[in-house]
Motif scaffolding. Structure first.
Motif, PDB file in Angstrom:
ATOM      1  N   ARG A  39       0.859  -1.190   0.000  1.00  0.00           N
ATOM      2  CA  ARG A  39       0.000   0.000   0.000  1.00  0.00           C
ATOM      3  C   ARG A  39       0.893   1.237   0.000  1.00  0.00           C
ATOM      4  O   ARG A  39       1.975   1.238   0.589  1.00  0.00           O
ATOM      5  CB  ARG A  39      -0.956   0.001   1.181  1.00  0.00           C
ATOM      6  CG  ARG A  39      -0.313   0.081   2.521  1.00  0.00           C
ATOM      7  CD  ARG A  39      -1.354  -0.045   3.651  1.00  0.00           C
ATOM      8  NE  ARG A  39      -0.691  -0.211   4.923  1.00  0.00           N
ATOM      9  CZ  ARG A  39      -0.428   0.787   5.760  1.00  0.00           C
ATOM     10  NH1 ARG A  39      -0.814   2.015   5.478  1.00  0.00           N
ATOM     11  NH2 ARG A  39       0.203   0.545   6.888  1.00  0.00           N
ATOM     12  N   THR A  40       0.423   2.273  -0.665  1.00  0.00           N
ATOM     13  CA  THR A  40       1.205   3.495  -0.832  1.00  0.00           C
ATOM     14  C   THR A  40       1.008   4.426   0.357  1.00  0.00           C
ATOM     15  O   THR A  40      -0.118   4.650   0.799  1.00  0.00           O
ATOM     16  CB  THR A  40       0.802   4.220  -2.127  1.00  0.00           C
ATOM     17  OG1 THR A  40       1.024   3.334  -3.228  1.00  0.00           O
ATOM     18  CG2 THR A  40       1.604   5.481  -2.336  1.00  0.00           C
ATOM     19  N   ILE A  41       2.106   4.955   0.859  1.00  0.00           N
ATOM     20  CA  ILE A  41       2.102   5.969   1.906  1.00  0.00           C
ATOM     21  C   ILE A  41       2.634   7.246   1.255  1.00  0.00           C
ATOM     22  O   ILE A  41       3.814   7.325   0.907  1.00  0.00           O
ATOM     23  CB  ILE A  41       3.012   5.568   3.094  1.00  0.00           C
ATOM     24  CG1 ILE A  41       2.656   4.192   3.642  1.00  0.00           C
ATOM     25  CG2 ILE A  41       2.984   6.638   4.162  1.00  0.00           C
ATOM     26  CD1 ILE A  41       1.297   4.085   4.260  1.00  0.00           C
ATOM     27  N   ASN A  42       1.768   8.228   1.050  1.00  0.00           N
ATOM     28  CA  ASN A  42       2.183   9.486   0.421  1.00  0.00           C
ATOM     29  C   ASN A  42       2.890  10.381   1.434  1.00  0.00           C
ATOM     30  O   ASN A  42       2.634  10.310   2.631  1.00  0.00           O
ATOM     31  CB  ASN A  42       0.981  10.210  -0.170  1.00  0.00           C
ATOM     32  CG  ASN A  42       0.418   9.465  -1.359  1.00  0.00           C
ATOM     33  OD1 ASN A  42       1.170   9.015  -2.217  1.00  0.00           O
ATOM     34  ND2 ASN A  42      -0.888   9.302  -1.400  1.00  0.00           N
ATOM     35  N   ASN A  43       3.771  11.227   0.927  1.00  0.00           N
ATOM     36  CA  ASN A  43       4.541  12.162   1.749  1.00  0.00           C
ATOM     37  C   ASN A  43       5.255  11.451   2.896  1.00  0.00           C
ATOM     38  O   ASN A  43       5.303  11.936   4.014  1.00  0.00           O
ATOM     39  CB  ASN A  43       3.651  13.287   2.281  1.00  0.00           C
ATOM     40  CG  ASN A  43       3.049  14.085   1.153  1.00  0.00           C
ATOM     41  OD1 ASN A  43       3.738  14.449   0.202  1.00  0.00           O
ATOM     42  ND2 ASN A  43       1.757  14.332   1.235  1.00  0.00           N
ATOM     43  N   ALA A  44       5.798  10.295   2.596  1.00  0.00           N
ATOM     44  CA  ALA A  44       6.505   9.494   3.599  1.00  0.00           C
ATOM     45  C   ALA A  44       7.928  10.020   3.775  1.00  0.00           C
ATOM     46  O   ALA A  44       8.470  10.693   2.900  1.00  0.00           O
ATOM     47  CB  ALA A  44       6.540   8.033   3.143  1.00  0.00           C
ATOM     48  N   SER A  81      11.015   2.284  -2.258  1.00  0.00           N
ATOM     49  CA  SER A  81      10.929   3.699  -2.590  1.00  0.00           C
ATOM     50  C   SER A  81      11.722   3.954  -3.860  1.00  0.00           C
ATOM     51  O   SER A  81      12.569   3.153  -4.254  1.00  0.00           O
ATOM     52  CB  SER A  81      11.454   4.567  -1.439  1.00  0.00           C
ATOM     53  OG  SER A  81      12.817   4.284  -1.184  1.00  0.00           O
ATOM     54  N   PRO A  86       8.032  11.301  -3.330  1.00  0.00           N
ATOM     55  CA  PRO A  86       7.766  11.410  -1.886  1.00  0.00           C
ATOM     56  C   PRO A  86       6.790  10.368  -1.344  1.00  0.00           C
ATOM     57  O   PRO A  86       5.910  10.681  -0.554  1.00  0.00           O
ATOM     58  CB  PRO A  86       7.187  12.808  -1.766  1.00  0.00           C
ATOM     59  CG  PRO A  86       6.433  12.975  -3.043  1.00  0.00           C
ATOM     60  CD  PRO A  86       7.275  12.275  -4.087  1.00  0.00           C
ATOM     61  N   SER A  87       6.906   9.133  -1.789  1.00  0.00           N
ATOM     62  CA  SER A  87       6.017   8.107  -1.261  1.00  0.00           C
ATOM     63  C   SER A  87       6.772   6.791  -1.116  1.00  0.00           C
ATOM     64  O   SER A  87       7.811   6.582  -1.726  1.00  0.00           O
ATOM     65  CB  SER A  87       4.794   7.925  -2.162  1.00  0.00           C
ATOM     66  OG  SER A  87       5.187   7.514  -3.446  1.00  0.00           O
ATOM     67  N   LEU A  88       6.217   5.946  -0.277  1.00  0.00           N
ATOM     68  CA  LEU A  88       6.723   4.593  -0.064  1.00  0.00           C
ATOM     69  C   LEU A  88       5.600   3.627  -0.378  1.00  0.00           C
ATOM     70  O   LEU A  88       4.430   3.963  -0.255  1.00  0.00           O
ATOM     71  CB  LEU A  88       7.092   4.372   1.400  1.00  0.00           C
ATOM     72  CG  LEU A  88       8.312   5.044   1.974  1.00  0.00           C
ATOM     73  CD1 LEU A  88       8.321   4.871   3.486  1.00  0.00           C
ATOM     74  CD2 LEU A  88       9.562   4.429   1.390  1.00  0.00           C
ATOM     75  N   VAL A  89       5.972   2.430  -0.772  1.00  0.00           N
ATOM     76  CA  VAL A  89       5.003   1.342  -0.855  1.00  0.00           C
ATOM     77  C   VAL A  89       5.441   0.341   0.201  1.00  0.00           C
ATOM     78  O   VAL A  89       6.602  -0.069   0.233  1.00  0.00           O
ATOM     79  CB  VAL A  89       4.958   0.711  -2.260  1.00  0.00           C
ATOM     80  CG1 VAL A  89       3.989  -0.457  -2.284  1.00  0.00           C
ATOM     81  CG2 VAL A  89       4.567   1.757  -3.296  1.00  0.00           C
TER      82      VAL A  89
END
Length: 98
Positions: A39-44, A81, A86-89
């Motif tokens: 799942r994507t975490i935006n602005n991580a 990443s 600016p996001s992580l999965v």
């Protein structure tokens, strides 16, 4: 945090990743798996799980010049990443509950 860097243009099939004993192709497979099932975490943050015992496997593709990272937590893949985004999965909830 441990980091392993590789230039994919000059890879030998027998290249291994430190204590993880992974080939470059296996790191690519891990990246693809996490992208498909995470799942994507935006602005991580640039490095997930600050203060945690993470290992970063970095691969730079010399055709696109993109650098991707596969993050391992206790030896298990947990996040990926791409430099400049600016996001992580992430897989699971270990790094980002919820």
């Amino acid at each position: 945090m441990n980091t392993h860097n590789v230039n994919t243009a000059a890879q030998e099939p027998s290249e291994r990743w430190g204590n993880q004993n992974l080939t470059t192709a296996q790191v690519h497979d891990l990246f693809s798996h996490i992208i498909r099932h995470g799942r994507t975490i935006n602005n991580a943050p640039a490095a997930p799980g600050e203060g945690r015992d993470l290992t970063e496997l970095r691969i730079t593709d010399t055709l696109t010049w993109l650098t991707v990272s596969v993050w391992l937590l206790d030896g298990w893949p947990c996040a990926v990443s791409v430099d400049g985004f600016p996001s992580l999965v992430v897989l699971g909830n270990e790094l980002f509950p919820g």
